[in-house]
Design a protein around this motif. Structure first.
Motif, PDB file in Angstrom:
ATOM      1  N   TYR A 113       0.870  -1.226  -0.094  1.00 51.87           N
ATOM      2  CA  TYR A 113      -0.142  -0.004  -0.102  1.00 51.87           C
ATOM      3  C   TYR A 113       0.943   1.302   0.148  1.00 51.87           C
ATOM      4  O   TYR A 113       0.364   2.326  -0.059  1.00 51.87           O
ATOM      5  N   GLU A 119      -3.222   6.081   8.321  1.00 54.50           N
ATOM      6  CA  GLU A 119      -2.749   5.236   7.311  1.00 54.50           C
ATOM      7  C   GLU A 119      -1.490   4.811   7.923  1.00 54.50           C
ATOM      8  O   GLU A 119      -0.555   5.568   8.100  1.00 54.50           O
ATOM      9  N   ALA A 145      -3.887   1.996  13.170  1.00 52.39           N
ATOM     10  CA  ALA A 145      -4.959   2.726  13.878  1.00 52.39           C
ATOM     11  C   ALA A 145      -5.114   1.995  15.373  1.00 52.39           C
ATOM     12  O   ALA A 145      -5.507   2.865  16.231  1.00 52.39           O
ATOM     13  N   GLU A 146      -4.820   0.675  15.431  1.00 50.42           N
ATOM     14  CA  GLU A 146      -5.182   0.224  16.730  1.00 50.42           C
ATOM     15  C   GLU A 146      -4.151   0.370  17.771  1.00 50.42           C
ATOM     16  O   GLU A 146      -4.235   0.072  18.763  1.00 50.42           O
ATOM     17  N   GLU A 149      -7.745 -10.731   4.158  1.00 55.31           N
ATOM     18  CA  GLU A 149      -6.826  -9.857   4.677  1.00 55.31           C
ATOM     19  C   GLU A 149      -7.192  -9.257   5.978  1.00 55.31           C
ATOM     20  O   GLU A 149      -6.427  -8.736   6.846  1.00 55.31           O
ATOM     21  N   MET A 189     -12.915  -3.775   3.196  1.00 52.87           N
ATOM     22  CA  MET A 189     -13.523  -5.132   2.751  1.00 52.87           C
ATOM     23  C   MET A 189     -12.354  -5.644   1.708  1.00 52.87           C
ATOM     24  O   MET A 189     -12.085  -4.896   0.910  1.00 52.87           O
ATOM     25  N   GLY A 191      -7.359   3.760   7.536  1.00 51.65           N
ATOM     26  CA  GLY A 191      -6.839   3.259   6.100  1.00 51.65           C
ATOM     27  C   GLY A 191      -7.183   4.114   5.198  1.00 51.65           C
ATOM     28  O   GLY A 191      -7.889   3.584   3.964  1.00 51.65           O
ATOM     29  N   GLU A 224     -12.776   1.918   4.571  1.00 51.68           N
ATOM     30  CA  GLU A 224     -13.171   1.031   3.167  1.00 51.68           C
ATOM     31  C   GLU A 224     -11.989  -0.212   3.481  1.00 51.68           C
ATOM     32  O   GLU A 224     -10.775  -0.028   3.335  1.00 51.68           O
TER      33      GLU A 224
END
Ligand SMILES: NC(=[NH2+])NCCC[C@H]1O[C@@H](n2cnc3c(N)ncnc32)[C@H](O)[C@@H]1O
Length: 445
Positions: free
Chosen positions: A91, A153, A181-182, A205, A198, A130, A196
């Protein structure tokens, strides 16, 4: 943690050191942190060992451990079970972001959600989990008036996203934070968590785990999840062109008989699911049904696991096999298993099942319209397309036949972004004897 205390000693246990943290996802497993010294009493399988830590015993993933005293290079299983380097590395380049931004159905749906809720977004605090290139965050800043958008991100794309936010005059509202993020510290709770996340078959994933952890940590009471709910849809289908080009092909290529290669073809082309499959609505043998539904407010990370508790416990000798099977199924989390009952609407060849997902975005206004992103064959195509699960052998079916059974998504206990999709079906027909079958498809480990 209801793991049993160490009673009897097996062969002399070996001491292993933990290479990374592991959090148990079932009462039969043992949590540990990097550097813990565990005594391995029984290597009950290649993937899971029976081990002890400070007198408590349970199952641990073998790939997380290295024999104490062995050198770093000795052990190939140093790999991170989340494969973060590879995942976030991918990414950090534009290829995947270009694919997602080029997916107009996906991206316009998120824009529509922002536009149709723009009034209620005023003065709200949003987390875009994300955010990638920041498209959703910049939609928020451009089309509504939130007080703050935290654009989170983890990949190196974040530094470019900061530039895009500035380039588009959104820096007053959008703050780009680089990190998972966590794990990040936010200065405040958020009113809306949009993401987003999914993947193929909805969950591949397992980015959804990060969304749930962030929800539990940063979404204020009464806050809104976007998507609010998600569903995996399934339909029995024909796949004649795929079957012809991968299997029938070997019958008479250039006048020769290549059929001895067909078992190899079945192994190579039908063992794993076929991603990015575009199913023709005509190939659906009946209406699809939602087999797995997730409420993004209530689903828990542990619900994403399927822990057949008895598979990890040493089987107490006195328990009959029947009772074991009965108890085993009681461990399967409901969120990851779905029943189906299809009635074939037209005669055709049952080559397999096709799966896709839908996600719903509830309105911020009471009674407001829900927006839906549908990745199925009757909606505008998306970059996910659909996923095809091919049976080993096609089956002739007739109108009125019933195909019933269930689907189980079994998350890989070691490779945390992977899962296996198991399908069990029975065909009841007026014209043929009933047939039953089952097949498991790894995604990808
Ligand atoms: N729908 C998907 N399958 N992927 C689309 C979103 C993926 C984006 O979220 C980022 N991302 C994924 N997980 C995380 C996380 N835990 N924290 C921050 N960014 C993340 C990732 O780097 C990428 O930019």
């Amino acid at each position: 943690m209801q793991t049993e205390k160490v009673e009897e000693e097996d062969d002399a246990p070996e001491e292993y050191v933990a290479l990374c943290d592991f959090t148990a996802s079932g009462s039969e497993q043992l949590s540990f942190i990097t550097g813990d010294k565990l005594l391995v009493h029984n290597k009950s399988s290649a993937d899971w060992w029976w081990a002890e830590l400070q007198g408590v015993i349970g199952y641990v993933p073998a790939s997380y451990l290295r024999l104490d005293g062995a050198e770093e290079g000795d052990d190939a299983s140093l790999e991170d079970p989340w494969q973060d380097d590879e995942y976030f590395g991918s990414y950090g380049t534009l290829r995947l972001h270009l694919e997602m931004l080029s997916d107009r159905s996906r991206t316009e749906t998120y824009r529509q959600v922002i536009v149709s809720n723009s009034a209620s977004l005023r003065d709200k605090v949003v987390m875009d989990l994300g955010c990638g290139t920041g498209i959703i965050s910049m939609f928020c800043a451009q089309l509504a008036k939130p007080s703050m958008v935290y654009a989170v991100e983890a990949s190196s794309m974040a530094e470019h996203t900061r530039q895009l936010v500035k380039q588009n005059g959104c820096e007053e509202v959008v703050t780009v934070l680089q990190g998972r993020a966590e794990e990040l510290e936010l200065p405040e709770q958020v009113d809306i968590l949009v993401s987003e996340w999914m993947g193929n078959c909805l969950l591949f994933e397992f980015m959804v785990e990060s969304v749930l952890l962030a929800r539990d940590r940063w979404l204020r009471d009464g806050g809104v999840m976007w998507p609010s709910s998600a569903a995996l849809a399934l339909v029995p289908c024909q796949a004649d062109s795929y079957y012809t080009e991968t299997m029938a092909f070997w019958e008479r290529p250039y006048g020769l008989d290549f059929t001895p290669l067909q078992p190899l073809a079945q192994q190579e082309f039908f063992t794993k699911p076929k991603f990015s499959h575009l199913i023709d609505p005509e190939d659906c043998l009946c209406a699809p049904c939602d087999v797995i539904c997730l409420n993004m407010y209530t689903v828990q990370v542990r619900d994403l696991e399927v822990s057949n508790g008895l598979l990890y416990y040493k089987r107490p000798q006195f328990l009959s096999v029947y009772l074991l099977i009965l108890m085993e199924h009681s461990f399967i989390s409901q969120e990851m298993t779905g029943e189906f009952q299809f009635c074939v609407e037209k005669p055709g060849i049952f080559h397999g099942f096709t799966a896709w997902f839908t996600v719903q975005f509830e309105s911020l206004e009471m009674g407001g319209a829900t927006v839906e992103l549908n990745t199925g064959p009757n909606s505008d195509p998306t970059h996910w397309k659909q996923t095809l699960f091919m049976l080993d052998r096609p089956i002739q079916v007739y109108a009125g036949d019933s195909i019933h059974g269930n689907i189980v998504l079994r998350r890989n206990p070691v490779w945390r972004r992977h899962m296996t999709v198991a399908l069990h079906w029975t065909i009841n027909s007026n014209t043929d004897d009933s047939q039953a079958g089952t097949k498991s498809f790894p995604m990808w480990r």
